[in-house]
Design a protein around this motif. Sequence first.
Motif, PDB file in Angstrom:
ATOM      1  N   ALA A 117       0.951  -1.179   0.200  1.00  0.00           N
ATOM      2  CA  ALA A 117       0.009  -0.234   0.096  1.00  0.00           C
ATOM      3  C   ALA A 117       0.620   1.159   0.039  1.00  0.00           C
ATOM      4  CB  ALA A 117      -1.185   0.208   0.836  1.00  0.00           C
ATOM      5  N   GLU A 118       1.972   1.187   0.436  1.00  0.00           N
ATOM      6  CA  GLU A 118       3.302   2.866   0.658  1.00  0.00           C
ATOM      7  C   GLU A 118       3.842   3.055  -0.375  1.00  0.00           C
ATOM      8  OE1 GLU A 118       5.169   1.336   4.269  1.00  0.00           O
ATOM      9  OE2 GLU A 118       3.173   1.787   5.738  1.00  0.00           O
ATOM     10  N   SER A 119       3.612   1.337  -1.049  1.00  0.00           N
ATOM     11  CA  SER A 119       5.207   1.490  -2.233  1.00  0.00           C
ATOM     12  C   SER A 119       3.406   2.235  -3.504  1.00  0.00           C
ATOM     13  CB  SER A 119       5.382   0.220  -2.898  1.00  0.00           C
ATOM     14  OG  SER A 119       5.732   0.502  -4.004  1.00  0.00           O
ATOM     15  N   PHE A 120       2.173   1.425  -3.298  1.00  0.00           N
ATOM     16  CA  PHE A 120       1.399   1.810  -4.375  1.00  0.00           C
ATOM     17  C   PHE A 120       1.261   3.495  -3.695  1.00  0.00           C
ATOM     18  CE2 PHE A 120      -3.373   2.841  -5.325  1.00  0.00           C
ATOM     19  CZ  PHE A 120      -3.028   2.752  -6.323  1.00  0.00           C
ATOM     20  N   ALA A 121       0.920   4.169  -2.474  1.00  0.00           N
ATOM     21  CA  ALA A 121       0.926   5.351  -2.506  1.00  0.00           C
ATOM     22  C   ALA A 121       1.492   6.631  -2.831  1.00  0.00           C
ATOM     23  CB  ALA A 121       1.064   5.770  -1.097  1.00  0.00           C
ATOM     24  N   ALA A 122       3.179   5.564  -2.740  1.00  0.00           N
ATOM     25  CA  ALA A 122       4.412   6.876  -3.691  1.00  0.00           C
ATOM     26  C   ALA A 122       4.281   6.821  -4.890  1.00  0.00           C
ATOM     27  CB  ALA A 122       6.071   6.320  -2.709  1.00  0.00           C
ATOM     28  N   ASP A 123       3.943   5.875  -5.239  1.00  0.00           N
ATOM     29  CA  ASP A 123       3.641   6.463  -6.653  1.00  0.00           C
ATOM     30  C   ASP A 123       2.257   6.517  -7.787  1.00  0.00           C
ATOM     31  OD1 ASP A 123       5.284   3.862  -7.778  1.00  0.00           O
ATOM     32  OD2 ASP A 123       3.931   2.117  -8.680  1.00  0.00           O
ATOM     33  N   SER A 124       1.750   6.665  -6.859  1.00  0.00           N
ATOM     34  CA  SER A 124       1.091   7.754  -7.202  1.00  0.00           C
ATOM     35  C   SER A 124       0.681   9.490  -6.646  1.00  0.00           C
ATOM     36  CB  SER A 124      -1.118   7.360  -6.140  1.00  0.00           C
ATOM     37  OG  SER A 124      -0.727   5.811  -6.432  1.00  0.00           O
ATOM     38  N   VAL A 125       1.455   9.840  -5.193  1.00  0.00           N
ATOM     39  CA  VAL A 125       1.122  10.662  -4.824  1.00  0.00           C
ATOM     40  C   VAL A 125       2.651  11.774  -6.117  1.00  0.00           C
ATOM     41  CG1 VAL A 125       2.923  12.470  -3.943  1.00  0.00           C
ATOM     42  CG2 VAL A 125       1.366  10.458  -2.956  1.00  0.00           C
ATOM     43  N   VAL A 126       3.584  10.385  -6.769  1.00  0.00           N
ATOM     44  CA  VAL A 126       4.468  11.457  -7.841  1.00  0.00           C
ATOM     45  C   VAL A 126       3.613  11.674  -9.451  1.00  0.00           C
ATOM     46  CG1 VAL A 126       6.544  10.722  -9.206  1.00  0.00           C
ATOM     47  CG2 VAL A 126       6.278   9.921  -6.884  1.00  0.00           C
ATOM     48  N   ILE A 127       3.280  10.802  -9.617  1.00  0.00           N
ATOM     49  CA  ILE A 127       2.595  10.858 -10.632  1.00  0.00           C
ATOM     50  C   ILE A 127       1.092  12.302 -10.351  1.00  0.00           C
ATOM     51  CG2 ILE A 127       0.798   9.986 -12.852  1.00  0.00           C
ATOM     52  CD1 ILE A 127       3.621   8.581 -12.471  1.00  0.00           C
ATOM     53  N   GLY A 128       0.293  11.836  -9.130  1.00  0.00           N
ATOM     54  CA  GLY A 128      -0.457  13.083  -9.419  1.00  0.00           C
ATOM     55  C   GLY A 128       0.632  14.419  -9.505  1.00  0.00           C
ATOM     56  N   ALA A 129       1.301  14.349  -8.724  1.00  0.00           N
ATOM     57  CA  ALA A 129       2.370  15.411  -8.833  1.00  0.00           C
ATOM     58  C   ALA A 129       2.789  15.559 -10.164  1.00  0.00           C
ATOM     59  CB  ALA A 129       3.796  15.452  -7.523  1.00  0.00           C
ATOM     60  N   VAL A 130       3.234  15.234 -10.810  1.00  0.00           N
ATOM     61  CA  VAL A 130       3.619  15.474 -12.390  1.00  0.00           C
ATOM     62  C   VAL A 130       2.502  15.601 -13.321  1.00  0.00           C
ATOM     63  CG1 VAL A 130       4.989  14.375 -14.305  1.00  0.00           C
ATOM     64  CG2 VAL A 130       5.946  13.933 -11.982  1.00  0.00           C
ATOM     65  N   LEU A 131       1.608  15.587 -12.860  1.00  0.00           N
ATOM     66  CA  LEU A 131       0.408  15.482 -14.088  1.00  0.00           C
ATOM     67  C   LEU A 131      -0.052  16.883 -13.715  1.00  0.00           C
ATOM     68  CD1 LEU A 131      -1.816  12.184 -13.474  1.00  0.00           C
ATOM     69  CD2 LEU A 131      -1.063  12.704 -15.803  1.00  0.00           C
ATOM     70  N   GLU A 132       0.297  17.607 -12.307  1.00  0.00           N
ATOM     71  CA  GLU A 132       0.185  18.890 -11.800  1.00  0.00           C
ATOM     72  C   GLU A 132       0.732  19.549 -12.420  1.00  0.00           C
ATOM     73  OE1 GLU A 132      -2.079  21.683  -9.204  1.00  0.00           O
ATOM     74  OE2 GLU A 132      -2.790  19.848  -9.777  1.00  0.00           O
ATOM     75  N   VAL A 133       2.079  19.752 -12.345  1.00  0.00           N
ATOM     76  CA  VAL A 133       2.958  20.273 -12.905  1.00  0.00           C
ATOM     77  C   VAL A 133       2.841  20.296 -14.895  1.00  0.00           C
ATOM     78  CG1 VAL A 133       5.596  19.948 -14.288  1.00  0.00           C
ATOM     79  CG2 VAL A 133       4.809  19.555 -11.497  1.00  0.00           C
ATOM     80  N   GLU A 134       2.174  19.132 -15.568  1.00  0.00           N
ATOM     81  CA  GLU A 134       1.881  19.154 -16.768  1.00  0.00           C
ATOM     82  C   GLU A 134       1.011  19.876 -16.859  1.00  0.00           C
ATOM     83  OE1 GLU A 134       2.239  14.897 -19.244  1.00  0.00           O
ATOM     84  OE2 GLU A 134       0.857  14.711 -17.895  1.00  0.00           O
ATOM     85  N   ALA A 135       0.178  19.885 -15.569  1.00  0.00           N
ATOM     86  CA  ALA A 135      -1.497  20.948 -16.373  1.00  0.00           C
ATOM     87  C   ALA A 135      -0.664  21.993 -16.586  1.00  0.00           C
ATOM     88  CB  ALA A 135      -2.557  20.266 -15.648  1.00  0.00           C
ATOM     89  N   ALA A 136      -0.042  22.952 -15.168  1.00  0.00           N
ATOM     90  CA  ALA A 136       0.716  23.916 -15.266  1.00  0.00           C
ATOM     91  C   ALA A 136       1.549  24.765 -16.368  1.00  0.00           C
ATOM     92  CB  ALA A 136       1.430  24.057 -14.060  1.00  0.00           C
ATOM     93  N   LEU A 137       2.191  23.424 -16.816  1.00  0.00           N
ATOM     94  CA  LEU A 137       3.027  23.689 -18.252  1.00  0.00           C
ATOM     95  C   LEU A 137       2.119  24.242 -19.151  1.00  0.00           C
ATOM     96  CD1 LEU A 137       5.830  20.908 -18.035  1.00  0.00           C
ATOM     97  CD2 LEU A 137       6.416  24.032 -17.632  1.00  0.00           C
ATOM     98  N   GLY A 138       0.739  23.759 -19.502  1.00  0.00           N
ATOM     99  CA  GLY A 138       0.070  24.181 -21.077  1.00  0.00           C
ATOM    100  C   GLY A 138      -0.794  25.155 -20.396  1.00  0.00           C
ATOM    101  N   ASP A 139      -0.971  25.531 -19.117  1.00  0.00           N
ATOM    102  CA  ASP A 139      -1.934  26.735 -18.703  1.00  0.00           C
ATOM    103  C   ASP A 139      -1.876  27.713 -19.421  1.00  0.00           C
ATOM    104  OD1 ASP A 139      -4.273  28.410 -17.782  1.00  0.00           O
ATOM    105  OD2 ASP A 139      -3.719  27.232 -15.886  1.00  0.00           O
ATOM    106  N   PRO A 140      -2.591  28.231 -20.535  1.00  0.00           N
ATOM    107  CA  PRO A 140      -2.414  30.436 -20.911  1.00  0.00           C
ATOM    108  C   PRO A 140      -2.523  30.967 -19.808  1.00  0.00           C
ATOM    109  CG  PRO A 140      -3.515  28.982 -22.452  1.00  0.00           C
ATOM    110  CD  PRO A 140      -3.577  27.992 -21.633  1.00  0.00           C
TER     111      PRO A 140
END
Length: 443
Positions: free
Chosen positions: A325-348
């Motif tokens: 569960a803790e490994s899964f949580a680490a994966d999910s938090v990282v990907i969630g943060a990257v998706l946030e960055v990805e969205a910010a880079l594409g937000d005019p």
Amino acid sequence: MPIGHSPNADGLDFNQLSDPSQATALELDNFEEQLPTRQLLKITPGPSADEQYDRLAGIFRPVFSQIAANAKDRDLNRVLPFEQVGLLNRERFGALRLPVADGGYGARLSDVFRLLIELSEADSHVGQLWRAHIAFVENVLALDDEALRTKWIARIAAGQIIGNAYTERGGNALGTLNTAASLVDGRWVVDGEKYYCTGTIFADWTTVAVSHPELAGRQIAVVSTQRSGVKILDDWDGFGQGLTGTGTTEFRQVPVDCFMPQQTNDSEAAIFQLVLMAVQAGIARAALNDLRRAVQSRTRIFTTGTGVPVYQEPQVLQLVGEVSAESFAADSVVIGAVLEVEAALGDPGLNDEERYAVCELAANRAQTVVQPLAIGVTSKIFDGLGASSTRSGCNLDRHWRNARTIATHNPAIYKARIVGDYEINGVQPQRLSVTGEDSTHRA
């Protein structure tokens, strides 16, 4: 023979106990026959039907498998992964983010990080050494200077790798750099010494943070690592992540290929941190893999347990579930943060400062959560295996050593405060400056 009770795949024997009186005999004939487990959980978190990621993973997973094969022994014997970097470079791992029309794979930022987690699961050292390269590629993609952008895209598409030489070990005053660019015979050259040069020993080029006589603040020069004035030392002596080339690089009259425009990419600092979080998530996965194999193959049991095989022992199963569960949580938090960055880079709708703040806050939140998870996972695995798992030949401590080393970076202790100051007082994260000596300190 029951499933999972074949000799350990790594040749490790976790059945030896320092105190044989703590074990009771159990005949193998008493084991209940087990059916193979159907793996229902996805290998990486994210959208379930994603042909693009499946295509990319299909290219690189065979390479990751080769890299994983001897990762434990490389760590134990301090063998730098030049061959493994070469395997990745043969498939042009460093060109993932480039557009297909420019010779790349057209990967999304989230694709890169999902692959990076898988790579770090195979070998955390190899995952981390791409840190500067991944951030540099984002800088290149954001360039307004078309000629400079075209030059670097061509180099990256050809498989050239970029390293890092930002930090000085000491002796420079806070906010200043001793490493300097100067004009010699009509050409800019760099002189100085850097430390923490992760990945540079494997790279074709390296970015160098320098002072410039005509420009204020930190400037980024890019130089070839093949120049005679560049000396790269494998002198990183940390107890973890020892194979990343995180050591000294010396520069003596090294010609500058180019200077990178300032603030090219508002996500650079966040990406530097998120690469480390992806590596942490990969380490947690690798620790879970080792724990799973060891529990499945273990035949010794303790009198203080419930008398069933270890792979059926309720408390051991609970521990493995927690680690999973803790490994899964680490994966999910990282990907969630990257998706946030990805969205910010594409937000005019975001200006430069807002975009930087969004990226930094996402990375800082992730770092605050992921690092304790990875450190906990890599420590907890020993509780399910007993004293024999601490033998140096097992090298299971590498997971904790590597996770603990990464968890000190930049430094991690300040990240939660920065997020809290934003949440309560609206104070935005400050842009990266230069680490240096405190001139006001008195012994």
